[in-house]
Design an enzyme around this catalytic site. Structure first.
Site, PDB file in Angstrom:
ATOM      1  N   SER B 147      50.631  35.909  41.602  1.00  0.00           N
ATOM      2  CA  SER B 147      49.213  36.521  41.385  1.00  0.00           C
ATOM      3  C   SER B 147      48.332  35.765  42.136  1.00  0.00           C
ATOM      4  CB  SER B 147      49.066  36.901  39.873  1.00  0.00           C
ATOM      5  OG  SER B 147      47.964  37.589  39.580  1.00  0.00           O
ATOM      6  N   ASP B 314      54.048  47.531  40.727  1.00  0.00           N
ATOM      7  CA  ASP B 314      52.680  46.687  40.749  1.00  0.00           C
ATOM      8  C   ASP B 314      51.650  47.418  41.242  1.00  0.00           C
ATOM      9  OD1 ASP B 314      50.689  45.048  40.681  1.00  0.00           O
ATOM     10  OD2 ASP B 314      52.121  43.138  41.551  1.00  0.00           O
ATOM     11  N   HIS B 347      52.668  44.679  37.522  1.00  0.00           N
ATOM     12  CA  HIS B 347      52.464  43.298  38.093  1.00  0.00           C
ATOM     13  C   HIS B 347      52.937  42.344  36.955  1.00  0.00           C
ATOM     14  CE1 HIS B 347      49.900  40.511  39.872  1.00  0.00           C
ATOM     15  NE2 HIS B 347      49.297  40.083  39.015  1.00  0.00           N
TER      16      HIS B 347
END
Lengths: 373, 373
Positions: B147, B314, B347
């Site tokens: 991320s 995601d 995610h």
């Protein structure tokens, strides 16, 4: 088309699914076009979260007062008011004229506020049916709605199967997903935890929980648009062209400016208690629940013919949710048309003037008109 | 693995992209494993929004204090601390030990609060590089992050190309989309408009803008999970099994209970100013900006070999965003591996123990280890 709002009072209590009844209530509505002699050309339009009975046309002397589905409904439009008698109605619990949280509870003499009872899609349909009774309309040529309005149209075919010849269900779903409920819940928490909410009795404090309403609306707007259309309209554009200003609190990107503006506007006119009520009606809608989750069995009572429309980039009420309804109707061998419209605008597409979308609805209503002739 | 936090002071001012410098700052960090004789086996782990330098292991006598990426990093794990010297570092502006808004500004003698300067991904990388200087590590065997952490890993290969042999970029993106920024902005507005925020100087009022932090975290959680996994874990399950209770404010669905709990927990430990700073660092990251939007040209300086990983569900940092990086690296004929992992968890998958994901990272680090031998 110049239109004007009307209203009707109902003294008989309306029993609600949540337990209590509402009595001495008012429904605000509008009509466009003319009811024919055999009262067979009525079309009821059901609204979604923040809309109202003001579906089409403008109010006299107010050129900016265009109804929320004016692209769809009016003289010569897909739902042609020269052929159909169209009715828009504001739902109970809303804040645009029908009885809601801002009104006085006849039982206490005080403003309802947060004490307005929880209303469901089915309750709204019951209230709409009573309005039609009062207007002498036994059967609708069609009931139509988008999003939450589509849920009402679907519910009509189950609660009053004999009274609906056609149902037009646009960008809708047979129930909310966990993610849908989650977004509603965050919006509600933003409102309820705003210190100006005062447990839903903010009217008597002379304040409005605007902070919460702004956040709720910003969240809503994100879910109405597609990622694609957001990137196309705003992308990573800075508000002040020339490089970042490096601030955590000021507007930096165009998308921020847009969302803040939408939030500000909304907080000026929308009632916080109505927001809670209407999002809860969305959460609760689930006709399959009483049938062990079987939508096919839930839709068995429906007698109407259906037009279902979904939009490819709608991630709030995605096409697969419409297809669930299609499948359940096919299981029951019901007549239906289904259009999945390739449109970039996300959930918002149902309010926009896409030529293929307009064409599909126009063709369907021409068919209904032929049945009338 | 029992670990303990360390910290290092830096007296030399660190110039920031936003203009000002930070001086007399501290970085909190942890290390696992042993630096080899030629100092070539160091792996730097970069953290995302709400994580820290405590990447793996537990603190002595605190069995619940497991590091945030303990599934990935430790003895015999994919990033094997018996072969690599792993460094976790808390970023400037965070709230877990490194200098941030809760610390005293040496220039004023007062707590920074909202006056802590805006920090960028590039600034963090600079600060991390100075930490490595102080540790005598000239070159990293790998820099790795998921991320926002992946953005730091990518940035390392551009700012210090000679110092990175491998970059592992998981569930990341070359910049945020308008929708990503929009979610960050709503979260920030919820915090900033909380009356307890006091313009970011709430510490001196003895309060915390918990309402805003809760909303921010709830929004975050929705975007970390996939629609599928939410439906599977929570669906439309009611909290109290037996039918709806019909309330607009009480918890009705399990998903609501989950989100409220996550929000409550977060508001107890996370700093509001840090939330603003870190989401802004996300918003600003955009290496292509200085190259007329060309990511290929932006990545030209990179000399590292890359492993990129994305997860099919995601929707926050979707696989297509990782593929943009892949394409830009291929345009530059850089060595890379790319794995798109079929995983239902959205995610969040980058923090979970998926066997295929673990296998891909393990194989990649075995290759790095072979280069060392």
């Amino acid at each position: 088309m110049i239109v004007s709002p009307q209203s009707m009072s109902f003294s008989q209590p309306l029993p609600l699914r949540s337990g209590p009844s509402v009595r001495d209530y008012i429904l605000a509505f509008e009509t466009y076009g003319t009811l024919n002699a055999d009262r067979s050309n009525a079309v009821l339009i059901c609204h979604a979260l923040n809309a109202s009975h003001h579906v089409a046309g403008q109010y006299e002397g107010q050129p900016d007062s265009t109804g929320w589905w004016d692209t769809m409904i009016g003289p010569g439009k897909p739902v042609d008011t020269e052929r159909f008698f169209v009715i828009g109605v504001n739902n109970l619990g809303s804040c645009f004229g029908s009885t809601g949280p801002m009104h006085v509870n006849p039982d206490t003499g005080k403003v309802y506020g947060a004490d307005f009872p929880v209303v469901t899609v089915e309750d709204w349909v019951d209230a709409q049916a009573r309005l039609l009774d009062a207007m002498g309309i036994a059967q609708l040529a069609a009931v139509m709605g988008g999003s939450l309005g589509g849920m009402q149209a679907l519910s009509w075919t189950l609660l009053y199967p004999q009274r609906v010849r056609h149902a037009v269900v646009v960008a809708s779903a047979p129930n909310l997903t966990a993610e849908n409920i989650a977004f509603n819940e965050v919006a509600r928490r933003a409102i309820v935890t705003d210190p100006d909410f005062h447990g839903g009795h903010f009217y008597e404090h002379g304040v409005v929980p605007k902070r919460g309403l702004r956040i709720a609306r910003m969240i809503g707007h994100i879910t109405y648009l597609s990622d694609d259309v957001m990137n196309e309209k705003f992308g990573r554009q800075l508000r002040r062209g020339v490089g970042p200003r490096y601030s955590t609190q000021d507007v930096e990107f165009q998308i921020e400016s847009y969302l803040r503006h939408q939030g500000d506007k909304f907080s000026e006119y929308f009632d916080a208690n109505t927001y809670l009520l209407i999002t809860r009606a969305l959460d609760y809608f689930d006709p399959a629940l009483a049938h062990e989750g079987s939508l096919s069995r839930a839709l068995a009572p429906a007698l109407a013919n259906f037009l279902l429309v979904s939009f490819t980039t709608d991630w709030r009420f995605a096409p697969r949710r419409s297809r669930e309804i299609v499948k359940a109707l096919l299981d029951n061998r019901r007549g239906l048309s289904y259009a999945e419209i390739e449109a970039p605008h996300g959930h918002d597409a149902f309010l926009l003037e896409d030529p293929r979308y307009m064409g599909v609805v126009r063709a369907y209503f021409e068919r209904i008109a032929r049945e009338l002739a």
